[in-house]
Every structure is written in C-alpha cells, then in structure tokens.
Design a protein around this motif. Structure first.
Motif, PDB file in Angstrom:
ATOM      1  N   SER A 163     -60.172 -16.105  51.978  1.00 14.25           N
ATOM      2  CA  SER A 163     -60.784 -17.347  51.495  1.00 14.25           C
ATOM      3  C   SER A 163     -60.421 -18.522  52.401  1.00 14.25           C
ATOM      4  O   SER A 163     -61.254 -19.380  52.687  1.00 14.25           O
ATOM      5  CB  SER A 163     -60.322 -17.630  50.054  1.00 14.25           C
ATOM      6  OG  SER A 163     -60.817 -16.652  49.165  1.00 14.25           O
ATOM      7  N   ILE A 164     -59.175 -18.563  52.851  1.00 12.74           N
ATOM      8  CA  ILE A 164     -58.728 -19.646  53.733  1.00 12.74           C
ATOM      9  C   ILE A 164     -59.468 -19.586  55.072  1.00 12.74           C
ATOM     10  O   ILE A 164     -59.900 -20.611  55.608  1.00 12.74           O
ATOM     11  CB  ILE A 164     -57.207 -19.571  53.934  1.00 12.74           C
ATOM     12  CG1 ILE A 164     -56.492 -19.975  52.640  1.00 12.74           C
ATOM     13  CG2 ILE A 164     -56.755 -20.482  55.082  1.00 12.74           C
ATOM     14  CD1 ILE A 164     -54.997 -19.743  52.665  1.00 12.74           C
ATOM     15  N   ALA A 167     -72.322 -25.528  50.885  1.00 15.28           N
ATOM     16  CA  ALA A 167     -71.703 -25.657  49.561  1.00 15.28           C
ATOM     17  C   ALA A 167     -70.788 -24.468  49.299  1.00 15.28           C
ATOM     18  O   ALA A 167     -71.080 -23.344  49.711  1.00 15.28           O
ATOM     19  CB  ALA A 167     -72.774 -25.743  48.483  1.00 15.28           C
ATOM     20  N   MET A 168     -69.694 -24.716  48.612  1.00 10.53           N
ATOM     21  CA  MET A 168     -68.726 -23.664  48.312  1.00 10.53           C
ATOM     22  C   MET A 168     -68.506 -23.581  46.804  1.00 10.53           C
ATOM     23  O   MET A 168     -68.397 -24.606  46.126  1.00 10.53           O
ATOM     24  CB  MET A 168     -67.387 -23.935  49.010  1.00 10.53           C
ATOM     25  CG  MET A 168     -67.480 -23.987  50.520  1.00 10.53           C
ATOM     26  SD  MET A 168     -65.849 -24.206  51.288  1.00 10.53           S
ATOM     27  CE  MET A 168     -66.326 -24.499  52.997  1.00 10.53           C
ATOM     28  N   LEU A 169     -68.406 -22.343  46.320  1.00  6.07           N
ATOM     29  CA  LEU A 169     -68.115 -22.090  44.914  1.00  6.07           C
ATOM     30  C   LEU A 169     -66.823 -21.285  44.852  1.00  6.07           C
ATOM     31  O   LEU A 169     -66.746 -20.184  45.409  1.00  6.07           O
ATOM     32  CB  LEU A 169     -69.263 -21.326  44.251  1.00  6.07           C
ATOM     33  CG  LEU A 169     -69.062 -20.936  42.788  1.00  6.07           C
ATOM     34  CD1 LEU A 169     -68.875 -22.168  41.906  1.00  6.07           C
ATOM     35  CD2 LEU A 169     -70.242 -20.096  42.287  1.00  6.07           C
ATOM     36  N   ILE A 170     -65.824 -21.839  44.172  1.00  4.68           N
ATOM     37  CA  ILE A 170     -64.504 -21.207  44.107  1.00  4.68           C
ATOM     38  C   ILE A 170     -64.327 -20.553  42.742  1.00  4.68           C
ATOM     39  O   ILE A 170     -64.484 -21.201  41.709  1.00  4.68           O
ATOM     40  CB  ILE A 170     -63.393 -22.242  44.346  1.00  4.68           C
ATOM     41  CG1 ILE A 170     -63.562 -22.900  45.724  1.00  4.68           C
ATOM     42  CG2 ILE A 170     -62.023 -21.591  44.244  1.00  4.68           C
ATOM     43  CD1 ILE A 170     -62.593 -24.033  45.985  1.00  4.68           C
ATOM     44  N   ALA A 204     -66.010 -25.247  41.236  1.00  5.21           N
ATOM     45  CA  ALA A 204     -65.030 -24.214  40.885  1.00  5.21           C
ATOM     46  C   ALA A 204     -65.218 -23.829  39.429  1.00  5.21           C
ATOM     47  O   ALA A 204     -65.678 -24.640  38.608  1.00  5.21           O
ATOM     48  CB  ALA A 204     -63.603 -24.722  41.116  1.00  5.21           C
ATOM     49  N   THR A 205     -64.878 -22.608  39.113  1.00  4.95           N
ATOM     50  CA  THR A 205     -65.017 -22.138  37.737  1.00  4.95           C
ATOM     51  C   THR A 205     -64.062 -20.990  37.470  1.00  4.95           C
ATOM     52  O   THR A 205     -63.701 -20.240  38.388  1.00  4.95           O
ATOM     53  CB  THR A 205     -66.461 -21.680  37.459  1.00  4.95           C
ATOM     54  OG1 THR A 205     -66.568 -21.274  36.094  1.00  4.95           O
ATOM     55  CG2 THR A 205     -66.859 -20.513  38.359  1.00  4.95           C
ATOM     56  N   HIS A 206     -63.660 -20.881  36.198  1.00  5.43           N
ATOM     57  CA  HIS A 206     -62.910 -19.705  35.778  1.00  5.43           C
ATOM     58  C   HIS A 206     -63.802 -18.750  35.001  1.00  5.43           C
ATOM     59  O   HIS A 206     -63.370 -17.686  34.581  1.00  5.43           O
ATOM     60  CB  HIS A 206     -61.721 -20.109  34.892  1.00  5.43           C
ATOM     61  CG  HIS A 206     -62.130 -20.578  33.520  1.00  5.43           C
ATOM     62  ND1 HIS A 206     -62.636 -21.839  33.298  1.00  5.43           N
ATOM     63  CD2 HIS A 206     -62.121 -19.957  32.318  1.00  5.43           C
ATOM     64  CE1 HIS A 206     -62.911 -21.980  32.006  1.00  5.43           C
ATOM     65  NE2 HIS A 206     -62.611 -20.851  31.390  1.00  5.43           N
ATOM     66  N   ARG A 207     -65.060 -19.133  34.813  1.00  2.00           N
ATOM     67  CA  ARG A 207     -65.997 -18.312  34.048  1.00  2.00           C
ATOM     68  C   ARG A 207     -66.775 -17.375  34.977  1.00  2.00           C
ATOM     69  O   ARG A 207     -67.097 -17.742  36.103  1.00  2.00           O
ATOM     70  CB  ARG A 207     -67.004 -19.197  33.298  1.00  2.00           C
ATOM     71  CG  ARG A 207     -66.389 -20.094  32.234  1.00  2.00           C
ATOM     72  CD  ARG A 207     -67.478 -20.912  31.554  1.00  2.00           C
ATOM     73  NE  ARG A 207     -66.943 -21.810  30.547  1.00  2.00           N
ATOM     74  CZ  ARG A 207     -66.691 -21.472  29.284  1.00  2.00           C
ATOM     75  NH1 ARG A 207     -66.949 -20.231  28.883  1.00  2.00           N
ATOM     76  NH2 ARG A 207     -66.201 -22.348  28.428  1.00  2.00           N
ATOM     77  N   PRO A 208     -67.114 -16.170  34.514  1.00  2.00           N
ATOM     78  CA  PRO A 208     -68.001 -15.284  35.289  1.00  2.00           C
ATOM     79  C   PRO A 208     -69.439 -15.788  35.182  1.00  2.00           C
ATOM     80  O   PRO A 208     -70.107 -15.578  34.169  1.00  2.00           O
ATOM     81  CB  PRO A 208     -67.823 -13.913  34.613  1.00  2.00           C
ATOM     82  CG  PRO A 208     -67.379 -14.228  33.222  1.00  2.00           C
ATOM     83  CD  PRO A 208     -66.623 -15.524  33.272  1.00  2.00           C
ATOM     84  N   GLU A 216     -68.990 -17.993  48.453  1.00  2.85           N
ATOM     85  CA  GLU A 216     -68.105 -17.866  47.303  1.00  2.85           C
ATOM     86  C   GLU A 216     -66.703 -17.490  47.773  1.00  2.85           C
ATOM     87  O   GLU A 216     -66.530 -16.593  48.608  1.00  2.85           O
ATOM     88  CB  GLU A 216     -68.626 -16.812  46.327  1.00  2.85           C
ATOM     89  CG  GLU A 216     -69.954 -17.193  45.722  1.00  2.85           C
ATOM     90  CD  GLU A 216     -70.358 -16.251  44.595  1.00  2.85           C
ATOM     91  OE1 GLU A 216     -71.356 -15.552  44.771  1.00  2.85           O
ATOM     92  OE2 GLU A 216     -69.675 -16.234  43.560  1.00  2.85           O
ATOM     93  N   LEU A 217     -65.723 -18.192  47.255  1.00  2.00           N
ATOM     94  CA  LEU A 217     -64.323 -17.953  47.606  1.00  2.00           C
ATOM     95  C   LEU A 217     -63.563 -17.542  46.352  1.00  2.00           C
ATOM     96  O   LEU A 217     -63.795 -18.085  45.280  1.00  2.00           O
ATOM     97  CB  LEU A 217     -63.696 -19.219  48.203  1.00  2.00           C
ATOM     98  CG  LEU A 217     -64.444 -19.859  49.379  1.00  2.00           C
ATOM     99  CD1 LEU A 217     -63.773 -21.164  49.780  1.00  2.00           C
ATOM    100  CD2 LEU A 217     -64.502 -18.909  50.565  1.00  2.00           C
ATOM    101  N   MET A 218     -62.647 -16.602  46.497  1.00  2.00           N
ATOM    102  CA  MET A 218     -61.870 -16.125  45.369  1.00  2.00           C
ATOM    103  C   MET A 218     -60.402 -16.508  45.546  1.00  2.00           C
ATOM    104  O   MET A 218     -59.805 -16.231  46.588  1.00  2.00           O
ATOM    105  CB  MET A 218     -61.992 -14.602  45.242  1.00  2.00           C
ATOM    106  CG  MET A 218     -61.040 -13.974  44.238  1.00  2.00           C
ATOM    107  SD  MET A 218     -61.296 -14.561  42.557  1.00  2.00           S
ATOM    108  CE  MET A 218     -62.788 -13.672  42.137  1.00  2.00           C
TER     109      MET A 218
END
Length: 627
Positions: free
Chosen positions: A309-310, A322-325, A439-443, A465-467
């Motif tokens: 991810s880094i 755009a990034m989604l974490i 960012a989200t903690h939801r699926p 997408e980054l985890m």
C-alpha cells in the motif's frame, strides 16, 4: 565459514517436505498466469526493491548471466515473477512465458520448485531436474534465496534458472548468496540512514566493504535497532529479542567514546573474543535528514501488505488518482493519509479531514458543501464555505465514507465530476481543485448490493484501493511495538515528565502476550495498553506485571475473520484465502508445525489463517489434550 550457503543435506529435506505438502493432489502442476493489471500492481509494489537491484546489484552480474546461459528472476512473496534478467532460451516456445513476469511459481500451482519452495521453507534451496513436480520443468535447475525487509519479513525471493547439465551448482548458489547479502545490507542502510549510526565490522580492514561484513545499526543512545544476518550469526543475536541491547553489552567499549571516532577506523572486541576492524558512520545532519526522509516510508516497518500500500501510494500520490483506503477502526487510516499528504507536492496546501460517521446525517451536506446566509433555520448568519472549498488546492479526506447518506453521495459525485461546488441555498457555483482520499471500514461491495452505497460514486473514488491490515494480521508487530514505545517516551520527554527519555525493552513473555492478542481496537487499543504499562514501569524493562490486571484476567483470544478484500471485479493483490480445515488432533497439528521447523508464521500462511488464530488453536488443543 559459509553459514548461509545452500547445504546439500538440508535442501534434499526441503524437496522431500515439498512433495509431502502436496501429496494426494491430482492437479497438473504448472505455473499459472496472472492478469496483466495484477502483474503491474505487483511490480509497482516491488518498485523500491527493484530500484535497489537495478541501481547497484544487477549491473555486476549481467556478463555472468550471458556466460552461464541462465536467467535471474525476482518473485514477490506469493511466488509471482515480477522481473527477469538474462535472455537465455530455457523453455520451449509453448512454455516461453513461464519464465516471464506474471508467471506464478507458488507451490500451490507449480508444486516443488526453487521459487515456491524457497518461500515456504524460508531458506536458500536448489531444485534440480527431476526434483521439479512439473514435468515440463524437469530440464531446469533452479536456485533461490529469500529476500527480507529490514525487519526480517520475507517479501520475495531471487532465483537463478539454468540448464541442469552445466555443472555450476556452487557458482550459482554462491552468486545468489552474495547478491542476497548485498541486498540485505543495502536495505538496512537505506531504511535506517536518516536517524541511526551504522557499525560495519570485519576481521580484515580491507574487506569492510564486503557483503560478508557484519552490520549493526544503533540509535543515538547506543541501542541496537537492527543487524544483518552475518552479524547475528557471529554474535549469536536474535533479531527481535536483542533489539534495544546496549552497545556496551556487545563489545568492550563505551558508546560515547566510540562515536567520537565516527568516520575513522577503529578496532573493537566483540563477544569477548572477536577482534574486528570497524567503521562507524553517523546519520546525516538534521537539515539534510529532514529533506531526505519520506513520511510515508517511515510507516513501512516490514509488513508485506502495508508495504504494498505504501509503495502504491508513493507512486500515485501526485498523479491525481483518487484513492480508497480499506481498514478496520484503529488501523491508522488518518495517520496514513497525513503521511501521504506530507510526502506529496500538495504538502503546503490544506489537508481537510471529515468523519462522515461523526456528523449527524442532516448536517453532512451543509458541512461538506457549505451554505449561504439564511439557508436553513439555525444556520450561522455569516454562512459557511464548506469543507470542499476549504480543501481547495489541497486534499479532502473523507473518513468512513460508507456512512455517508445516499442523498449526499449523489451531490458529492456531481462535485467530483464537474469540479464545482454549489453551497446550500445559493445559486452560484465555485470551482474547486482538490484530490480526494476516502476510507472505510465497511465492505462496500455489500453496501452497494444492499442499496446503501452508490456504485457510480464507488468507481469515482476507487481509482486505486489500498488495504491497511488489522493489527492481529500484521507481520511487523515487534517493530511496531518498538515504534509505539519510542513515540510515547519521546512525547513524555517533550512534555517534561519526570523519568521520561528511557525506552524500556519488553520482556519475551510480554512480547509474546502482545503478539497473541486479537486487538479489536487495533493500533489505537495497543497504544493505550502500552501507555499504561509505561506509567507502571519503574526500570529498563516492561513485563507482564506492568499490564492492567483486568487484561491478564480476560486473556482470551477470540477468532476473527480475515479482513475483507476489495470489491468484486477490482484486482486484489492478496485475495482473502479460504481457511484450511485444522485437524482436531493435537499431534497432527504439532507435526505440521514441526515440518515448518517451529515457524508459526509459515504454518499460518499455509493454512490460510492469521497467527493469532493459529496460537488459539494450538492452545485450545493443548488444553483439550491435557484435560
């Protein structure tokens, strides 16, 4: 003495274990191809290692590859080839792409082979001719060594593939050993170059630049931060338990006197018997250190998933993507975004964060888009420009985007498409130049299926997408604990608290306890526990009795499901594995652990579970057996 060389007796045992692991399978062993987009992502994640290889290592072996008619391969931790050097034609045309980037040599696909078996066994290995499980590979000889991060985590391997009838076994394995030493030393030096001293030692003054020299990394107070394999072998060190050891406990000299000899030659006696020539090099000055250090790179402590991810964020941070974490609560999403912003070209511009879950649904719209005077009852009579316009020129961080109301999602999508925002109650729109990180903690895949999240907004936000893995799944937890303790002690020292400045070393028992915890609150929860332990400690070590009593009483390790993968249809570097069934026989589980020479991480990876779950199953079965 070649303590890390490939041992003939040992590597035959490796081959035997590889066939035992896949016994009973009726599949056809052969490398599978990864999708092009997946291969590109894997290559991007390995970019820092690849740059290091191509800058100073590969140039030295190009002529050897041509002369020996072999090729050199770099594979990631999953056994997928990401780079090839050398143009030797070793495969028939029908299998020509098996030695090209994108080919998966993992044992699960290809059976026994140098790359896949090296990664499972976590050691140097060669697989010759008929020892390959795949018939089409039995005309090859493979030699492989694992590559490790500065914190000892295996994140790939280097392999030489050649014709088995060319009798160059010792040359090939020797070359790989030297290359792996060079890579290990350079990664250590690069990672610790900003804030640490490095001590190189060898029995010969003329060989201090040899990759076979020992290398010790110390902080400014003379505490051991890291060491290379050669130094650990010579001095009998453990990479984790000896972290934090004082310089004086390793050699017959004092730290303050030694650093006065920095940059000049000196002779030291290690372990009471080794007289070595040494070179001590200091970190750069504060000004140059600040200019060279990357905030994102400082988050990289060795976990392979976080490292990927880094690396992706580092390459894309200034591309307008755009990034989604994804990450559970407490995994450090906001810390990650702040580091990304500080490392980017927009660092001097505003970073505006908004937690969509912390604002009442009927106020989110006004908070984001702003409003004009008198737009609604209770509004500020002066109006409000909104967070989107506040972030103009910089970045907007939308935390917990999965909690955003559907109506607001539609307006946000329009702003992102048109790059203009209209405040509530107003008719005039304003241009905005922003980059968005969500960012989200939801699926979100489930949220979209349930109609609670717009698919079109998801595709707008998920350029990449980054985890951020949960703490219980991180492989760098030892290094992370050290960083957390260091940061907390430094904060206490800055606040002028009495006794601050000494960073206690956790005992092995406490470290084992910390590693086994499920940490539902992740890093945030662990920080609180360590803060209490520091307050309770009164010496140079942290022990179990420094923990709050309620934690020890409730020392229960529940089972957690693996963190969810990205939405279906979007490439995932590491899809969540299916959990392999664990035998209810304690003896069989112990036998499987013995096959991995007691390496719990390797067994957990093979079973497709986290180390925490493996600890729990081992403990449960031991208790059941004893009762």
């Amino acid at each position: 003495m070649r303590e890390t060389a490939i041992n003939n007796k040992t590597h035959r045992q490796h081959v035997t274990r590889a066939f035992q692991r896949r016994a009973g399978s009726d599949r056809q062993w052969r490398p599978e191809r990864c999708a092009d987009v997946d291969t590109a992502q894997r290559l991007a994640a390995m970019q820092s290692l690849l740059s290091l290889l191509e800058q100073g290592v590969i140039a030295e072996v190009g002529d050897m590859l041509r002369h020996w008619q072999c090729c050199l391969l770099l594979a990631d931790r999953d056994g997928v080839i990401v780079k090839r050097w050398g143009d030797a034609q070793l495969m028939p045309a029908a299998q020509g792409d098996w030695l090209m980037p994108g080919a998966n040599w993992n044992e699960a696909h290809s059976g026994c082979n140098a790359i896949g078996t090296c990664l499972v066994e976590r050691g140097a290995i060669d697989v010759i001719a008929g020892e390959h499980a795949c018939e089409q590979m039995q005309h090859l000889a493979g030699f492989a060594v694992p590559l490790k991060t500065p914190h000892g985590i295996i994140d790939g391997c280097l392999a030489l593939i050649s014709d088995p009838y060319r009798d160059r076994t010792h040359r090939h394995s020797g070359l790989l050993q030297v290359l792996s030493m060079q890579i290990e030393n350079r990664r250590l030096i690069n990672f610790y170059r900003h804030d640490h001293y490095r001590l190189t030692f060898n029995s010969s003054r003329d060989n201090l630049d040899s990759p076979r020299s020992g290398l010790l990394i110390f902080d400014a107070l003379g505490r051991l931060a890291a060491s290379n394999t050669r130094a650990r072998w010579l001095l009998g060190l453990d990479s984790e338990h000896d972290r934090g050891r004082r310089f004086e406990s390793l050699c017959d000299a004092r730290w303050q006197e030694t650093i006065s000899s920095v940059e000049s030659g000196l002779t030291l006696r290690f372990a009471g018997r080794y007289h070595c020539h040494c070179r001590l090099e200091s970190p750069p000055s504060r000004g140059s250190r600040a200019a060279a250090a990357s905030p994102l790179q400082r988050l990289d402590l060795g976990d392979p998933r976080l490292h990927q991810s880094i690396m992706l964020a580092s390459r894309l941070k200034d591309r307008g993507i755009a990034m989604l974490i994804h990450g559970e609560t407490g995994t450090g999403k906001e810390v990650f975004v702040k580091a990304l912003h500080a490392a980017s070209q927009r660092a001097e511009q505003p970073l505006v964060a908004i937690n969509c879950a912390a604002i009442p649904g009927d106020l989110v719209e006004a908070e984001l888009f702003g409003y004009v005077r008198g737009a609604f009852t209770g509004a500020d009579p002066r109006g409000n420009i909104g967070r989107l316009r506040e972030a103009n020129g910089g970045r907007l961080f939308l935390d917990e985007i999965g909690d955003m109301p559907l109506g607001v999602q539609a307006r946000l999508l329009r702003v992102l498409q048109e790059r203009r925002v209209t405040p509530l109650g107003g008719g005039e729109s304003y241009p905005v130049d922003i980059e968005v990180i969500a960012a989200t903690h939801r699926p979100l895949a489930q949220e979209i299926a349930a109609g609670r999240f717009r698919a079109d907004l998801y595709y707008r936000l998920a350029g990449v997408e980054l985890m951020l893995p949960p703490l219980r799944e991180r492989e760098d937890i030892h290094a992370l604990i050290h960083v957390v303790l260091t940061n907390q002690v430094n904060a206490e020292q800055a606040a002028g608290e009495q006794g601050a400045g000494i960073i206690p070393t956790p005992t092995p028992e406490l470290m084992d306890w910390l590693v086994r915890q499920p940490w539902p609150g992740n890093i945030r929860e662990m920080e609180n526990v360590l803060r209490v332990s520091l307050a309770m400690a009164d010496g140079p070590t942290l022990a179990l009795h420094h923990l709050p009593a309620n934690l020890l009483v409730a020392d229960v390790v529940p089972s957690f499901a693996p963190s969810f993968p990205p939405i279906s249809g979007v490439s995932s570097l590491h899809p969540t594995p299916t959990m392999a069934p664990l035998s209810t026989s304690n003896a069989s589980l112990k036998e499987r652990l013995a096959e991995h020479r007691g390496n719990r991480s390797a067994l957990a990876r093979e079973l497709g579970i986290s180390r925490t779950t493996l600890y729990k199953r081992l403990r449960e079965q031991s208790e059941a057996l004893s009762s």
